[in-house]
Design an enzyme around this catalytic site. Structure first.
Site, PDB file in Angstrom:
ATOM      1  N   ASN A  37      52.071  14.557  41.695  1.00 18.30           N
ATOM      2  CA  ASN A  37      52.735  13.884  40.718  1.00 18.30           C
ATOM      3  C   ASN A  37      52.312  12.608  40.967  1.00 18.30           C
ATOM      4  OD1 ASN A  37      54.199  16.061  39.454  1.00 18.30           O
ATOM      5  ND2 ASN A  37      55.723  16.054  41.262  1.00 18.30           N
ATOM      6  N   GLU A  59      53.291  21.972  48.095  1.00 13.27           N
ATOM      7  CA  GLU A  59      52.865  20.742  48.875  1.00 13.27           C
ATOM      8  C   GLU A  59      54.000  20.805  49.911  1.00 13.27           C
ATOM      9  OE1 GLU A  59      51.203  17.162  45.921  1.00 13.27           O
ATOM     10  OE2 GLU A  59      53.200  17.731  45.781  1.00 13.27           O
ATOM     11  N   SER A 108      60.244  16.889  43.635  1.00 10.65           N
ATOM     12  CA  SER A 108      59.138  16.551  43.163  1.00 10.65           C
ATOM     13  C   SER A 108      58.531  15.061  43.236  1.00 10.65           C
ATOM     14  CB  SER A 108      58.882  16.820  41.801  1.00 10.65           C
ATOM     15  OG  SER A 108      59.939  16.335  41.020  1.00 10.65           O
ATOM     16  N   HIS A 124      57.296  21.280  48.298  1.00  3.42           N
ATOM     17  CA  HIS A 124      57.402  21.030  47.043  1.00  3.42           C
ATOM     18  C   HIS A 124      56.815  22.194  46.149  1.00  3.42           C
ATOM     19  CE1 HIS A 124      55.826  18.821  43.301  1.00  3.42           C
ATOM     20  NE2 HIS A 124      56.789  19.321  43.068  1.00  3.42           N
TER      21      HIS A 124
END
Length: 733
Positions: free
Chosen positions: A520, A482, A449, A470
């Site tokens: 993130n 992702e 992540s 991800h």
């Protein structure tokens, strides 16, 4: 007469079998060809005295008809040069055709007096009928559906900011009553054939092989017919109109409930209820024109255009592999090795097995590996108990997952997905152990992540075959993935990663390799802003309600609890360590230390954070929070709190776009809505910036920066766009 989108065969009894079958498409939809063909056929059907009736069915095994072609509607209207009248007539076209079909072209008054009748038309529904597909079925005089509980019948238009525009808001309540119709149309959830029959929406549910036969039998037995609402004295099931106390009570409650659920962010819901109210007090011919008026208002709006573009057109394009290298042959993924059987690895194993591939689930201890498979078993058992999956199918899925501790079991896998602890040293160890046994052409994907893929790929002997995939937690529920190519990642690795995501039926976006990637990089500033507001003394309930009012699925403090304050503190400390003197304080450091280290409030999993989680009770904000972060005497308004939380997401999303972390606005919008639940009504942050205008966005961001700090400063490239009058979605401008 020949047709492009359908076939018509008339039998010896004079019954026309109309088979809708769009060439070159896996599913029937109302596209320009079908609209033109069907209108021509209705005219010919009414005029031909030798044709006594008709049965309408589908030639597609995939279903009956899935509704309007949203790619056709995605432009948001009927063309800039069209007059208002021309736009309305275009929006009304399907309604007009279906009305002509059900009346046989006769005036409503003649039907009511019994002076005229329509030719009988029956629908033989072999599969899903959604949106305009169900509306066609409703316009038929008799409806026969295959006896298959998996068949979906519904009007899902509200999910892309529209309403049923082919009579759905009028025929549904006249068949099923206002309450059943409103639930279907405002929620967009489909029902099965048995439920549809129980509600009076369809008349027969029979074996699939008998639908056409049964439909023809009805047509032969009913040479003259009239829809119930065209007969004198028709009344809505359960009441309708402006004066019926049952209807009045329903609309009062329905409006209140709808606005509570939508926070006034979805005009389509309000318009659906308006269509049903207004339509229930006027004749059918007027009612469908009322519906088309509201349909056109939505179709012409920025909001609906944004929702259709992001939630349907761009989502579909991403899932079909729009960003996939075109010259790489498709990869066949039959067996996947999943390294790590913790929560993420267990979820990845489940979705992979559900997608049809075998899984080798490896962990350092067999007990852990088997526990990881147990995650899938719990999901399967719940699905079986709820009738969503058969016991046999569930057992097949579980049989595909093999828990093990032996790396040699990975020797014949087609893809590796690493999901071990978020520590570079741990990941380096499993990379070396895995590459020692897997085939030379096998792609290695890391589910991380935050850790940059280029750095992890240094531990690989084949960095060109190393890529990031991800996932989001919980893997089985979160739709976004992702894909992160590293500095040396080759096209084959990217293509294989996208092929895999398509196999497991998730939505991919390709993002740049940087710490935190896209989601993130945006979510932490948003959560931090909420925590800063707490530290400033803003009432936690105001913060949470402001976010929900924006259209976020949960408040940011609740989301912080879910992701864990402890994790936030750990990431903060590791970032401090990595950046050293370059670390820029966020302002929430003291709060995190206080909550986690001093008070032991680490988040939901450890018993509580900003919220309390009583056993058997409903979660609620922790009353003790004000002892440590006193409530300020002066509070912002709801609109001020909403604006601050909105821009706390728009700014970092814009920065990610400006830095090329997401290369296009559609990826930024998809990632936001499907990654962290950014308000779907906006179409995503980039769509929303376009809608309010880049200049307005920049001006407001600068104002917030003056008030709250430099974190709200807009990217320089957005300032330049504002000066030039540019838009992010230039093709849609």
């Amino acid at each position: 007469m020949t047709y492009k989108a359908m076939n018509v065969d008339v039998d010896g009894d004079g019954i026309a079998l109309v088979t809708i079958d769009l060439p070159g498409k896996s599913m029937n939809v109302w596209d320009a060809d079908l609209m033109e063909d069907f209108a021509k056929w209705v005219d010919a059907f009414i005029a031909d005295e030798n044709v006594k009736g008709a049965v309408i069915t589908s030639g597609k095994p995939s279903g009956f008809l899935a509704g309007a072609d949203l790619n056709m509607l995605g432009g948001g209207g009927m063309g800039g040069g069209a007059s208002k009248k021309e736009q309305f007539e275009s929006a009304f076209a399907l309604n007009a055709t279906l009305r002509k079909l059900e009346t046989g072209g006769h005036p409503a008054k003649a039907l009511q007096k019994g002076e005229a009748h329509a030719k009988p038309v029956a629908a033989a529904v072999n599969g899903l009928a959604l949106g305009g597909g169900l509306e066609l079925v409703l316009a038929c005089h008799h409806r026969v559906v295959a006896d298959n509980p998996k068949i979906q019948l519904g009007v899902p238009e509200v999910q892309v900011g529209l309403l049923p525009g082919g009579g759905g808001t009028q025929r549904l309540p006249r068949l099923a009553g206002l309450q059943n119709a409103a639930m279907m149309a405002t929620q967009g959830k489909p029902i099965d054939p048995a439920t549809a029959k129980a509600q009076g929406i369809v008349q027969e549910v029979v074996p699939a092989d008998d639908i056409v036969v049964k439909a023809k039998e009805w047509v032969k037995a009913n040479p003259k017919t009239t829809q119930p609402w065209d007969k004198k004295g028709f009344k809505f099931p359960g009441g309708g109109g402006a004066m019926d106390p049952r209807a009045v009570q329903f609309f009062i409650g329905a409006n209140a409930m709808a606005q509570k659920q939508t926070q006034h962010n979805y005009p389509a819901v309000q318009y659906i209820l308006s269509c049903m109210y207004e339509g229930s007090i006027v004749p059918m011919d007027t009612a469908i024109r009322v519906e088309s008026k509201y349909f056109l208002k939505l179709l012409s709006s920025d909001q609906t255009r944004n929702m259709i573009r992001t939630l349907f057109i761009n989502k579909q394009a991403a899932e079909k592999g729009e960003q996939r290298p075109k010259d790489v042959p498709p990869s066949e993924i039959k067996k996947v090795g999943v390294l790590g059987a913790g929560m993420m690895g267990a979820g990845i194993a489940y979705v992979t097995a559900k997608g049809g591939a075998d899984v080798v689930l490896i962990d350092r201890d067999l007990e852990y590996a088997e526990k990881g498979k147990g995650y899938s078993q719990k999901i399967v058992e719940k699905g079986v108990s709820r009738g969503k999956v058969t016991k046999e199918k569930g057992e097949e899925l579980l049989a595909r997952i093999t828990p093990t501790t032996d790396y040699d079991d990975l020797k014949d896998v087609d893809l590796i997905i690493e999901a071990v602890f978020e520590d570079p040293d741990v990941k380096a160890d499993v990379i070396k152990k895995t590459e020692a046994v897997i085939g030379k052409d096998v792609i290695f994907a890391s589910n991380t992540s935050t850790l940059p893929i280029t750095g992890l790929a240094k531990h690989s002997e084949r960095p060109d075959q190393f890529i990031g995939i991800h996932f989001f937690s919980p893997v089985d529920k979160m739709p976004l993935v992702e894909i992160i190519p590293g500095g040396k990642t080759g096209d084959k690795a990217l293509a294989t990663a996208l092929d895999y995501v398509r196999l497991i039926k998730k939505t991919p976006i390709v993002v740049k390799d940087t710490r935190g990637f896209y989601t993130n990089r945006v979510v932490p500033p948003y959560l931090n802003e909420a925590m800063l507001m707490v530290a400033e003394g803003i009432k936690p309930a105001l913060i949470e309600n402001a976010a929900k009012s924006l259209g976020m699925p949960v408040g940011p403090l609740a989301l912080t609890d879910e992701t864990s304050l402890e994790l936030g503190l750990r990431i903060m400390n590791s970032t401090k360590k990595e950046l050293g003197d370059d670390y820029k304080p966020t302002g929430v450091e003291d709060l995190l230390v206080k909550m986690v280290e001093d008070l032991g409030r680490k988040g939901r999993k450890s018993g509580g954070g900003f919220y309390e989680y009583p056993e058997g009770g409903k979660k609620h904000l922790w009353a003790g929070l004000s002892e440590y972060f006193p409530v300020a005497a002066e509070q912002p308004s709801l609109d001020e709190a909403k604006e601050r939380l909105l821009y706390a997401q728009l700014i970092p999303a814009a920065q990610c776009y400006a830095e090329g972390i997401v290369s296009d606005p559609q990826s930024a919008d998809l990632g936001a809505i499907f990654g962290w639940g950014f308000a779907p009504w906006t179409g995503g942050p980039m769509s929303h910036i376009d809608t309010i205008g880049v200049e307005t966005f920049v001006r407001k961001a600068e104002s917030l920066a003056q008030k709250y700090g430099s974190r709200f400063n807009p990217p320089e490239s957005f300032r330049e766009m504002a000066k030039a009058g540019d838009k992010l979605y230039k093709k849609a401008a």
